[in-house]
Motif scaffolding. Structure first.
Motif, PDB file in Angstrom:
ATOM      1  N   TRP A 132     -69.542 -39.225  37.804  1.00  0.00           N
ATOM      2  CA  TRP A 132     -68.258 -39.473  38.464  1.00  0.00           C
ATOM      3  C   TRP A 132     -67.704 -40.867  38.175  1.00  0.00           C
ATOM      4  N   GLN A 133     -68.568 -41.876  38.132  1.00  0.00           N
ATOM      5  CA  GLN A 133     -68.102 -43.249  37.937  1.00  0.00           C
ATOM      6  C   GLN A 133     -67.540 -43.499  36.539  1.00  0.00           C
ATOM      7  N   LYS A 134     -67.774 -42.594  35.625  1.00  0.00           N
ATOM      8  CA  LYS A 134     -67.258 -42.765  34.263  1.00  0.00           C
ATOM      9  C   LYS A 134     -65.887 -42.111  34.083  1.00  0.00           C
ATOM     10  N   ILE A 135     -65.440 -41.345  35.065  1.00  0.00           N
ATOM     11  CA  ILE A 135     -64.166 -40.637  34.923  1.00  0.00           C
ATOM     12  C   ILE A 135     -63.005 -41.622  34.811  1.00  0.00           C
ATOM     13  N   ALA A 136     -62.961 -42.628  35.683  1.00  0.00           N
ATOM     14  CA  ALA A 136     -61.838 -43.567  35.695  1.00  0.00           C
ATOM     15  C   ALA A 136     -61.738 -44.383  34.400  1.00  0.00           C
ATOM     16  N   PRO A 137     -62.817 -45.053  33.930  1.00  0.00           N
ATOM     17  CA  PRO A 137     -62.684 -45.800  32.668  1.00  0.00           C
ATOM     18  C   PRO A 137     -62.365 -44.919  31.465  1.00  0.00           C
ATOM     19  N   ILE A 138     -62.956 -43.721  31.413  1.00  0.00           N
ATOM     20  CA  ILE A 138     -62.681 -42.841  30.272  1.00  0.00           C
ATOM     21  C   ILE A 138     -61.235 -42.353  30.307  1.00  0.00           C
ATOM     22  N   THR A 139     -60.686 -42.143  31.505  1.00  0.00           N
ATOM     23  CA  THR A 139     -59.279 -41.764  31.616  1.00  0.00           C
ATOM     24  C   THR A 139     -58.374 -42.858  31.063  1.00  0.00           C
ATOM     25  N   LEU A 140     -58.672 -44.115  31.397  1.00  0.00           N
ATOM     26  CA  LEU A 140     -57.879 -45.229  30.866  1.00  0.00           C
ATOM     27  C   LEU A 140     -58.035 -45.330  29.351  1.00  0.00           C
ATOM     28  N   LEU A 141     -59.261 -45.139  28.864  1.00  0.00           N
ATOM     29  CA  LEU A 141     -59.490 -45.181  27.418  1.00  0.00           C
ATOM     30  C   LEU A 141     -58.738 -44.050  26.718  1.00  0.00           C
ATOM     31  N   TYR A 142     -58.681 -42.911  27.359  1.00  0.00           N
ATOM     32  CA  TYR A 142     -57.934 -41.776  26.801  1.00  0.00           C
ATOM     33  C   TYR A 142     -56.431 -42.076  26.768  1.00  0.00           C
ATOM     34  N   MET A 143     -55.930 -42.762  27.796  1.00  0.00           N
ATOM     35  CA  MET A 143     -54.498 -43.055  27.869  1.00  0.00           C
ATOM     36  C   MET A 143     -54.068 -44.091  26.832  1.00  0.00           C
ATOM     37  N   ILE A 144     -54.984 -44.988  26.443  1.00  0.00           N
ATOM     38  CA  ILE A 144     -54.630 -46.009  25.451  1.00  0.00           C
ATOM     39  C   ILE A 144     -55.191 -45.667  24.068  1.00  0.00           C
ATOM     40  N   SER A 145     -55.594 -44.400  23.873  1.00  0.00           N
ATOM     41  CA  SER A 145     -56.247 -44.024  22.620  1.00  0.00           C
ATOM     42  C   SER A 145     -55.343 -44.233  21.401  1.00  0.00           C
ATOM     43  N   ASN A 146     -54.024 -44.139  21.586  1.00  0.00           N
ATOM     44  CA  ASN A 146     -53.115 -44.343  20.455  1.00  0.00           C
ATOM     45  C   ASN A 146     -53.037 -45.801  20.025  1.00  0.00           C
ATOM     46  N   HIS A 147     -53.484 -46.711  20.904  1.00  0.00           N
ATOM     47  CA  HIS A 147     -53.392 -48.146  20.602  1.00  0.00           C
ATOM     48  C   HIS A 147     -54.759 -48.778  20.360  1.00  0.00           C
ATOM     49  N   THR A 148     -55.812 -47.981  20.351  1.00  0.00           N
ATOM     50  CA  THR A 148     -57.144 -48.550  20.166  1.00  0.00           C
ATOM     51  C   THR A 148     -57.379 -48.920  18.707  1.00  0.00           C
TER      52      THR A 148
END
Length: 343
Positions: A132-148
């Protein structure tokens, strides 16, 4: 822990994750991550033991450092672009944001806190931290995936796969082993996030679906070490069979479900002209396969007609059979998704 306090903490953990997942503003996302950190710390310190206090301190310091780096990155982005929108991230801020989120999740080389925190926590808290604790950071990483920056994600991903496999080989504690397993699976997710974000999301979802029943079976059998796991067949053959299949599925062996995301990831990397990266990841995953196979050997080597390898028997909880019966269909569903994969 009093029921009222437990309900408030649980509500805080759920609401904070939902806040981050639905956020469009960096300050809102940061606030949700802070609320999430404050909510999970009482769960870690629930045991009145020095080890749990040490784990909570390590967790707090690491998460606070990652939050400070994340806030600095978002502030720098707002200063340069004039926008706090999560999806509008410039190159400099992206370089800082990816290590901050990797530290939040426990990916290498920022993994140092995860095995120690899990070892000092209960199995229930370890389940929360690895899923559960990994859902929030992975969601943010998914949202900025175009800029990574792909070079950074590839480096962090390969390091995580290597450290997760290498670190889990010499572990006898199941919680530390699952921590290194989590690091290795995070490596597969982070490597693919800049190439195929949807496949990366599928990978981490399948990992959570597989690790949840495995942790719950560890709770049901009170198994904390490899030695105690080797006596489970004499008490519950069903539990042993399900745990064996789940471990082999997490190792990524076909035709089990854990092979599905690895196949899709390797196919996606090869399609994007990254065959060397795909080959390296496949070879490094053999390190993880080694300790998964060792654990399954200890589970199945005590099956009839052989005798048990351990004299450390324990008394099971009364609800053990009911727990196994409830988890059996969930676990079987989690290891048989591969035939439904559209090829």
């Amino acid at each position: 822990m009093p029921p009222l306090a437990l309900s408030m903490i649980t509500l805080g953990i759920i609401l904070s994750t939902l806040m981050v997942s639905s956020a469009n503003h960096w300050l809102t996302a940061w606030l949700g991550l802070e609320l999430n950190m404050v909510s999970i710390i009482p769960m870690i310190t629930k045991q009145k033991h020095l080890r749990s206090t040490e784990s909570a301190t390590k967790y707090f310091l690491t998460q606070a450092t990652a939050s400070a780096l994340m806030l600095f990155s978002s502030t720098l982005n707002a200063w340069q672009t004039g926008s706090w929108d999560i999806t509008q991230l410039n190159k400099t801020s992206s370089i800082l944001m990816i290590p901050a989120l990797a530290m939040k999740m426990g990916a290498a080389p920022f993994h140092f806190w995860l095995p120690e925190v899990l070892q000092g926590s209960t199995i229930t808290t370890a389940l929360l931290i690895t899923t559960w604790q990994k859902i929030a950071p992975i969601t943010l990483l998914y949202m900025i995936s175009n800029h990574t920056q792909s070079n950074i994600t590839f480096t962090i991903g390969l390091l995580s796969i290597m450290v997760g496999g290498w670190g889990g080989i010499n572990q006898t504690q199941m919680r530390k082993m699952m921590a290194y397993s989590s690091i290795a699976h995070l490596g597969w997710t982070i490597t693919t996030i800049s190439v195929s974000p949807n496949i990366a999301l599928l990978n981490i979802i399948i990992y959570m679906m597989m690790s949840t029943p495995l942790f719950m079976l560890l709770m049901a059998t009170s198994s904390k070490t490899l030695q105690t796991m080797s006596t489970s067949w004499s008490h519950s053959p069903t539990t042993t069979t399900i745990m064996t299949l789940l471990l082999l599925s997490m190792a990524g062996l076909p035709p089990l479900t854990g092979f599905t995301p690895k196949l899709l990831i390797l196919n996606s990397l090869t399609t994007h002209n990254l065959p060397i990266l795909a080959t390296t990841m496949a070879l490094l995953s053999l390190l993880s396969l080694l300790f998964y196979l060792r654990t399954t050997y200890l589970l199945t080597s005590t099956a009839p007609p052989t005798t048990t390898q351990s004299t450390a028997l324990w008394r099971l909880k009364p609800h053990h059979n009911q727990t196994t019966s409830a988890l059996a269909p969930i676990a079987l569903f989690n290891i048989t998704i591969l035939p439904a994969l559209p090829m």
